[in-house]
Design a protein around this motif. Sequence first.
Motif, PDB file in Angstrom:
ATOM      1  N   ARG A  13       0.818  -1.214   0.000  1.00  0.00           N
ATOM      2  CA  ARG A  13       0.000   0.000   0.000  1.00  0.00           C
ATOM      3  C   ARG A  13       0.854   1.268   0.000  1.00  0.00           C
ATOM      4  N   LYS A  14       2.180   1.064  -0.193  1.00  0.00           N
ATOM      5  CA  LYS A  14       3.129   2.188  -0.244  1.00  0.00           C
ATOM      6  C   LYS A  14       3.006   3.083   0.992  1.00  0.00           C
ATOM      7  N   MET A  15       2.952   2.432   2.147  1.00  0.00           N
ATOM      8  CA  MET A  15       2.795   3.126   3.418  1.00  0.00           C
ATOM      9  C   MET A  15       4.058   2.894   4.253  1.00  0.00           C
ATOM     10  N   SER A  16       4.551   3.935   4.856  1.00  0.00           N
ATOM     11  CA  SER A  16       5.726   3.764   5.718  1.00  0.00           C
ATOM     12  C   SER A  16       5.303   3.119   7.045  1.00  0.00           C
ATOM     13  N   GLN A  17       6.272   2.553   7.729  1.00  0.00           N
ATOM     14  CA  GLN A  17       5.996   1.948   9.029  1.00  0.00           C
ATOM     15  C   GLN A  17       5.527   3.026  10.009  1.00  0.00           C
ATOM     16  N   ARG A  18       6.136   4.191   9.906  1.00  0.00           N
ATOM     17  CA  ARG A  18       5.740   5.313  10.779  1.00  0.00           C
ATOM     18  C   ARG A  18       4.283   5.705  10.534  1.00  0.00           C
ATOM     19  N   THR A  19       3.888   5.790   9.257  1.00  0.00           N
ATOM     20  CA  THR A  19       2.512   6.162   8.918  1.00  0.00           C
ATOM     21  C   THR A  19       1.525   5.139   9.453  1.00  0.00           C
ATOM     22  N   LEU A  20       1.838   3.850   9.271  1.00  0.00           N
ATOM     23  CA  LEU A  20       0.939   2.806   9.778  1.00  0.00           C
ATOM     24  C   LEU A  20       0.820   2.902  11.295  1.00  0.00           C
ATOM     25  N   ALA A  21       1.943   3.099  11.964  1.00  0.00           N
ATOM     26  CA  ALA A  21       1.918   3.227  13.424  1.00  0.00           C
ATOM     27  C   ALA A  21       1.054   4.409  13.853  1.00  0.00           C
ATOM     28  N   GLU A  22       1.225   5.542  13.185  1.00  0.00           N
ATOM     29  CA  GLU A  22       0.432   6.733  13.520  1.00  0.00           C
ATOM     30  C   GLU A  22      -1.056   6.490  13.303  1.00  0.00           C
ATOM     31  N   ARG A  23      -1.397   5.878  12.175  1.00  0.00           N
ATOM     32  CA  ARG A  23      -2.814   5.614  11.879  1.00  0.00           C
ATOM     33  C   ARG A  23      -3.417   4.620  12.865  1.00  0.00           C
ATOM     34  N   ALA A  24      -2.592   3.693  13.341  1.00  0.00           N
ATOM     35  CA  ALA A  24      -3.078   2.687  14.291  1.00  0.00           C
ATOM     36  C   ALA A  24      -3.051   3.188  15.733  1.00  0.00           C
ATOM     37  N   GLY A  25      -2.434   4.352  15.944  1.00  0.00           N
ATOM     38  CA  GLY A  25      -2.389   4.917  17.288  1.00  0.00           C
ATOM     39  C   GLY A  25      -1.388   4.236  18.203  1.00  0.00           C
ATOM     40  N   ILE A  26      -0.309   3.718  17.621  1.00  0.00           N
ATOM     41  CA  ILE A  26       0.730   3.071  18.416  1.00  0.00           C
ATOM     42  C   ILE A  26       2.077   3.713  18.090  1.00  0.00           C
ATOM     43  N   SER A  27       3.058   3.485  18.946  1.00  0.00           N
ATOM     44  CA  SER A  27       4.376   4.081  18.700  1.00  0.00           C
ATOM     45  C   SER A  27       5.093   3.337  17.577  1.00  0.00           C
ATOM     46  N   GLN A  28       6.028   4.034  16.968  1.00  0.00           N
ATOM     47  CA  GLN A  28       6.806   3.400  15.908  1.00  0.00           C
ATOM     48  C   GLN A  28       7.651   2.264  16.478  1.00  0.00           C
ATOM     49  N   ALA A  29       8.137   2.420  17.699  1.00  0.00           N
ATOM     50  CA  ALA A  29       8.929   1.361  18.340  1.00  0.00           C
ATOM     51  C   ALA A  29       8.081   0.100  18.541  1.00  0.00           C
ATOM     52  N   TYR A  30       6.824   0.279  18.967  1.00  0.00           N
ATOM     53  CA  TYR A  30       5.927  -0.858  19.154  1.00  0.00           C
ATOM     54  C   TYR A  30       5.622  -1.520  17.812  1.00  0.00           C
ATOM     55  N   MET A  31       5.403  -0.693  16.780  1.00  0.00           N
ATOM     56  CA  MET A  31       5.156  -1.217  15.436  1.00  0.00           C
ATOM     57  C   MET A  31       6.355  -2.029  14.968  1.00  0.00           C
ATOM     58  N   SER A  32       7.541  -1.543  15.219  1.00  0.00           N
ATOM     59  CA  SER A  32       8.763  -2.250  14.850  1.00  0.00           C
ATOM     60  C   SER A  32       8.851  -3.599  15.572  1.00  0.00           C
ATOM     61  N   ASP A  33       8.490  -3.632  16.855  1.00  0.00           N
ATOM     62  CA  ASP A  33       8.480  -4.889  17.618  1.00  0.00           C
ATOM     63  C   ASP A  33       7.497  -5.893  17.016  1.00  0.00           C
ATOM     64  N   ILE A  34       6.345  -5.409  16.582  1.00  0.00           N
ATOM     65  CA  ILE A  34       5.339  -6.276  15.958  1.00  0.00           C
ATOM     66  C   ILE A  34       5.888  -6.870  14.668  1.00  0.00           C
ATOM     67  N   VAL A  35       6.483  -6.025  13.834  1.00  0.00           N
ATOM     68  CA  VAL A  35       7.006  -6.476  12.543  1.00  0.00           C
ATOM     69  C   VAL A  35       8.150  -7.484  12.738  1.00  0.00           C
TER      70      VAL A  35
END
Length: 108
Positions: A13-35
Amino acid sequence: DFGNFISTERKRRKMSQRTLAERAGISQAYMSDIVRGSRVPPRKVTITLARCLKIHPIVLLLLTGRIDEEDVPVVARCKAQAVVDSYKLFVASMKAHAASDPRYIGYT
């Protein structure tokens, strides 16, 4: 696994990890842990990620193993629809081959 699936869908979807984290309401660090697979998000976050990626939440809930009793009928409907969709693709493929290959007669 779940993290790879999230990463692949996000990139599709050409979305950055930061953008997905922001849209999901979670931190980028947490998003990185999930990935990376070091954390499995709770049900609420999983559903939010699904909505952000425009994926049916059941898909992500199945990947995380966080299916509740209330989800069972939805899972059954999704599986049934997948079988129907697969059959339709099979028939369409057979019809496409029927015009040039006599082994496929009967699918026209």
